[in-house]
Design a protein around this motif. Sequence first.
Motif, short mmCIF file in Angstrom:
data_model
loop_
_atom_site.label_atom_id
_atom_site.label_comp_id
_atom_site.label_asym_id
_atom_site.label_seq_id
_atom_site.Cartn_x
_atom_site.Cartn_y
_atom_site.Cartn_z
N ALA A 121 0.85 -1.19 0.00
CA ALA A 121 0.00 0.00 0.00
C ALA A 121 0.89 1.24 0.00
CB ALA A 121 -0.92 0.01 1.21
N GLU A 122 0.40 2.31 -0.63
CA GLU A 122 1.17 3.55 -0.70
C GLU A 122 0.25 4.76 -0.57
OE1 GLU A 122 4.52 4.69 -3.78
OE2 GLU A 122 2.62 5.57 -4.45
N LEU A 123 0.76 5.78 0.11
CA LEU A 123 0.08 7.06 0.25
C LEU A 123 1.04 8.14 -0.22
CD1 LEU A 123 -2.70 7.93 1.42
CD2 LEU A 123 -1.50 8.46 3.55
N SER A 153 -2.81 3.89 -3.05
CA SER A 153 -2.87 2.69 -3.89
C SER A 153 -2.68 1.45 -3.04
CB SER A 153 -1.80 2.74 -4.99
OG SER A 153 -0.50 2.68 -4.43
N ILE A 154 -3.16 0.35 -3.57
CA ILE A 154 -2.95 -0.95 -2.95
C ILE A 154 -2.77 -1.98 -4.06
CG2 ILE A 154 -5.44 -1.46 -2.79
CD1 ILE A 154 -4.77 -2.85 -0.09
N GLY A 155 -1.85 -2.91 -3.86
CA GLY A 155 -1.55 -3.86 -4.92
C GLY A 155 -1.12 -5.22 -4.41
N LEU A 156 -1.29 -6.20 -5.26
CA LEU A 156 -0.91 -7.58 -4.97
C LEU A 156 0.05 -8.05 -6.05
CD1 LEU A 156 -1.43 -10.11 -3.16
CD2 LEU A 156 -3.22 -10.75 -4.79
N GLY A 157 1.17 -8.66 -5.63
CA GLY A 157 2.15 -9.09 -6.61
C GLY A 157 2.82 -10.40 -6.22
N ALA A 158 3.53 -10.99 -7.17
CA ALA A 158 4.25 -12.23 -6.94
C ALA A 158 5.62 -12.15 -7.59
CB ALA A 158 3.48 -13.42 -7.50
N LEU A 217 -2.29 -3.31 -9.46
CA LEU A 217 -2.40 -2.17 -8.55
C LEU A 217 -3.74 -1.46 -8.77
CD1 LEU A 217 1.14 -0.54 -8.88
CD2 LEU A 217 0.19 -1.48 -6.77
N LEU A 218 -4.40 -1.14 -7.68
CA LEU A 218 -5.58 -0.27 -7.72
C LEU A 218 -5.12 1.11 -7.25
CD1 LEU A 218 -8.67 0.18 -7.97
CD2 LEU A 218 -8.82 -0.39 -5.53
N TRP A 243 -11.15 13.11 -7.54
CA TRP A 243 -10.60 11.78 -7.29
C TRP A 243 -11.15 10.79 -8.32
CZ3 TRP A 243 -6.86 10.46 -3.85
CH2 TRP A 243 -6.53 11.41 -2.89
N GLY A 244 -10.25 9.93 -8.82
CA GLY A 244 -10.65 8.93 -9.80
C GLY A 244 -9.80 7.67 -9.71
N ILE A 245 -10.41 6.55 -10.06
CA ILE A 245 -9.75 5.24 -9.99
C ILE A 245 -8.99 4.95 -11.28
CG2 ILE A 245 -10.20 2.74 -9.92
CD1 ILE A 245 -10.42 4.00 -7.22
#
Length: 249
Positions: A47-49, A62-67, A82-83, A108-110
């Motif tokens: 996660a990042e701010l 943002s928040i993300g999942l990775g491998a 990443l979202l 704000w937008g996604i």
Amino acid sequence: MKRFRTIALLSLSTMTLPLMAQSEAGMMMELGVEKKISKKVSIGLDAELRSRNNLKTMDRWSIGLGAEYKPMKGVKVAAGYLLLNDNFREDISYKTDGSYNNWRPSYWGIRHRVYASVTGSYKLTKNLQVSLRERWQYTYRPEKTVERWDFDNYWWEDMVRNGKGKNQLRSRLQLEYDKKHALLTPYISVELYNSWAVEKIRYTAGTNINLAKQHTLNVYYRFQNMHNVAAGDYNPDMHYIGVGYKFKF
């Protein structure tokens, strides 16, 4: 009507401030968790701010999942999603005679992003390591209806920002001093964002602080130099102070 005129006039005064500034300061705060599945495979949640406008405005979360997979020594491949929730900057348009046309406030937008990367590293000396990472990423901004101010009629109107996708290649060269069992692991890096032309360059200097086997703190300074910014956009150079924490288990 008077209220709307006041809002419009105030917006004009704020729009002139960015034109006088050449760069802004911001902060990046990162939090990550990494789980080792095997000697070669790991997964992570990050996660990042991020802030801008000299720390006064929230820019993104943002928040993300990775491998990650290490097929051999010195080589690592990774992929993830990443979202992003961005605070898009305000924008003003002008007529051919130079007078004001429309003003779109910030909103704000996604965005959605997928990426894949390959990293190769090489030991120059016992404690000095150089690495090159090539990352492809695709980012999609969905269609969104926002409001904008019409200076001719003094009213708010709906504006549709069409969906937009973008491919980028990110190339990062990093030099790291990694001494076994040392508290600090300092590094420097340069990263180029390329989409048919170089769009920005990131220069970073920092250090990992190895608090314990499972806990790592990362502090850094980053200068983001913008190139080939779209006409009419205000996207300044950025000075960032970054702080990150990662837990591995």
